[in-house]
Design an enzyme around this catalytic site. Sequence first.
Site, PDB file in Angstrom:
ATOM      1  N   LYS A  51      65.021  49.973  -6.078  1.00 18.54           N
ATOM      2  CA  LYS A  51      65.936  50.465  -5.216  1.00 18.54           C
ATOM      3  C   LYS A  51      66.179  48.823  -4.374  1.00 18.54           C
ATOM      4  CE  LYS A  51      61.674  50.856  -1.501  1.00 18.54           C
ATOM      5  NZ  LYS A  51      61.552  52.114  -0.178  1.00 18.54           N
ATOM      6  N   ARG A 149      57.728  60.096   7.305  1.00 15.32           N
ATOM      7  CA  ARG A 149      58.575  59.776   7.262  1.00 15.32           C
ATOM      8  C   ARG A 149      59.624  60.985   6.775  1.00 15.32           C
ATOM      9  NH1 ARG A 149      59.459  54.376   3.892  1.00 15.32           N
ATOM     10  NH2 ARG A 149      58.498  55.919   2.750  1.00 15.32           N
ATOM     11  N   HIS A 178      53.464  58.152   0.157  1.00 16.44           N
ATOM     12  CA  HIS A 178      53.315  57.240   0.473  1.00 16.44           C
ATOM     13  C   HIS A 178      52.149  56.065   1.555  1.00 16.44           C
ATOM     14  CE1 HIS A 178      55.837  53.398  -0.028  1.00 16.44           C
ATOM     15  NE2 HIS A 178      55.508  52.958   1.645  1.00 16.44           N
ATOM     16  N   ARG A 234      53.039  52.254  -7.941  1.00 15.55           N
ATOM     17  CA  ARG A 234      54.251  51.728  -7.444  1.00 15.55           C
ATOM     18  C   ARG A 234      54.648  51.099  -7.013  1.00 15.55           C
ATOM     19  NH1 ARG A 234      53.343  57.037  -4.694  1.00 15.55           N
ATOM     20  NH2 ARG A 234      54.346  55.903  -2.872  1.00 15.55           N
ATOM     21  N   TYR A 278      78.796  25.822  15.423  1.00 15.05           N
ATOM     22  CA  TYR A 278      78.831  27.151  16.535  1.00 15.05           C
ATOM     23  C   TYR A 278      78.559  26.667  17.456  1.00 15.05           C
ATOM     24  CZ  TYR A 278      82.457  29.386  13.391  1.00 15.05           C
ATOM     25  OH  TYR A 278      83.548  30.224  12.554  1.00 15.05           O
ATOM     26  N   CYS A 325      76.433  29.788  10.279  1.00 12.51           N
ATOM     27  CA  CYS A 325      77.939  30.162   9.745  1.00 12.51           C
ATOM     28  C   CYS A 325      77.714  31.317   8.718  1.00 12.51           C
ATOM     29  CB  CYS A 325      78.713  29.443   9.459  1.00 12.51           C
ATOM     30  SG  CYS A 325      79.137  27.784  10.386  1.00 12.51           S
ATOM     31  N   ASP A 327      79.856  31.451   5.827  1.00 11.31           N
ATOM     32  CA  ASP A 327      80.179  31.038   4.965  1.00 11.31           C
ATOM     33  C   ASP A 327      79.298  29.970   4.466  1.00 11.31           C
ATOM     34  OD1 ASP A 327      82.119  33.894   4.150  1.00 11.31           O
ATOM     35  OD2 ASP A 327      83.367  31.874   5.498  1.00 11.31           O
TER      36      ASP A 327
END
Length: 391
Positions: A51, A149, A178, A234, A278, A325, A327
């Site tokens: 997943k 859950r 689980h 699993r 920044y 930042c 990027d």
Amino acid sequence: MTWVATSTSKAAVTDPMQQRPTRIVVDLGALAGNLDAIRAHVEVPVMAILKANAYGHGLVPVARHLQAHGVAQIGVAFVEEGIALRRAGIDVPVLVLGGILGRQAQQLIAHDLEITVSSLDKLRQVEEAAQALGRKAVIHLKIDTGMERIGVHSYSCGPLIEAAAASRWCVLKGVYSHLACADDPDSPMTALQVERFQEACAHFTRIGAPMPIRHLANSGGVLHAPETWLDMVRPGILLYGVLPDPAARASVPVRPALSLLSQVVYFKVVRAGHPVSYGATWAPAQDTRVVTIPIGYGDGWPRALSNNGEVLVRGQRRPIVGRICMDQFMVDLGPDGTAYNGDDVVLIGTQDGQAIRIEDVAQRAGTIAYEILTRLNERIPREYVGASGPG
């Protein structure tokens, strides 16, 4: 892990994604070795959990390699992940672990995906979809033993088990739960969940129904709790060579499969007292050399590493300075450090005998390794190395 360069075709040179200095390198040999180590440890079949883009490693390439290496089953979270695998030619059994809506049932069945059934209502929806398509659905019952859950509570699972065992349109392949606390080898919760799961499974014997495949162990269960191995395990993060928790015991010899690399794209001298990035949150006390690295929180690299993280440049640990930042981010080489444009920078992995582990990054960012891996998004190109033998 040491980065191994892959051959670059003429076509790849013109591909902008292949030219990006930042890249994830996935060692398929490590993945196959980890699968083998887990199989040898538990001596039962393995359902590889893929997943969240195979924990950031790349869903389809990882699935193809593990299928070639003989994995028994694959587990994903959502129907769209399962469909992507089928469209890529993956034909091993695939279980969709997440909760479903009735409208998704026909898609699951049509793509030969195994379905998690967590209530009588879900069972009826799957049966209706199977009947409409004229083909049986393969299902696994989800028993809630303590996660709260999805899943029917273990103390009230009898009617669901009876209905599923008697269903004309469903093939009952598995039953599972689980583990909530198996990452901690000392947690009493695991023993309680095992007891509840065993009580639930005993209902099959009471009604004279065949026992489906029982699967309970996640990565923590594989490492710490042999009583959870049952008929199948699993593993998720352990398959990728990462321990599920700092408290986990490394009882299976696995190695990391993922490295995150970039390159220096800019070098400058920053004068004493001149702030960087920044918010002006950091400034050097003396003139220093700073390089810019082209990866940021837009790629999934945590902003929490601002003024906190480290990278490897020329085999030396160097601090991230200023705010990360979207990027890019900056790294302080110190007043005498040296680096050139194009020099390799290691964010996760090894360089000249030094290592930055995913666990180290997660600790500095105040989170878990799962989040660091799964946040590394598709903007970062992935390279695959080390495929040999069965894979």
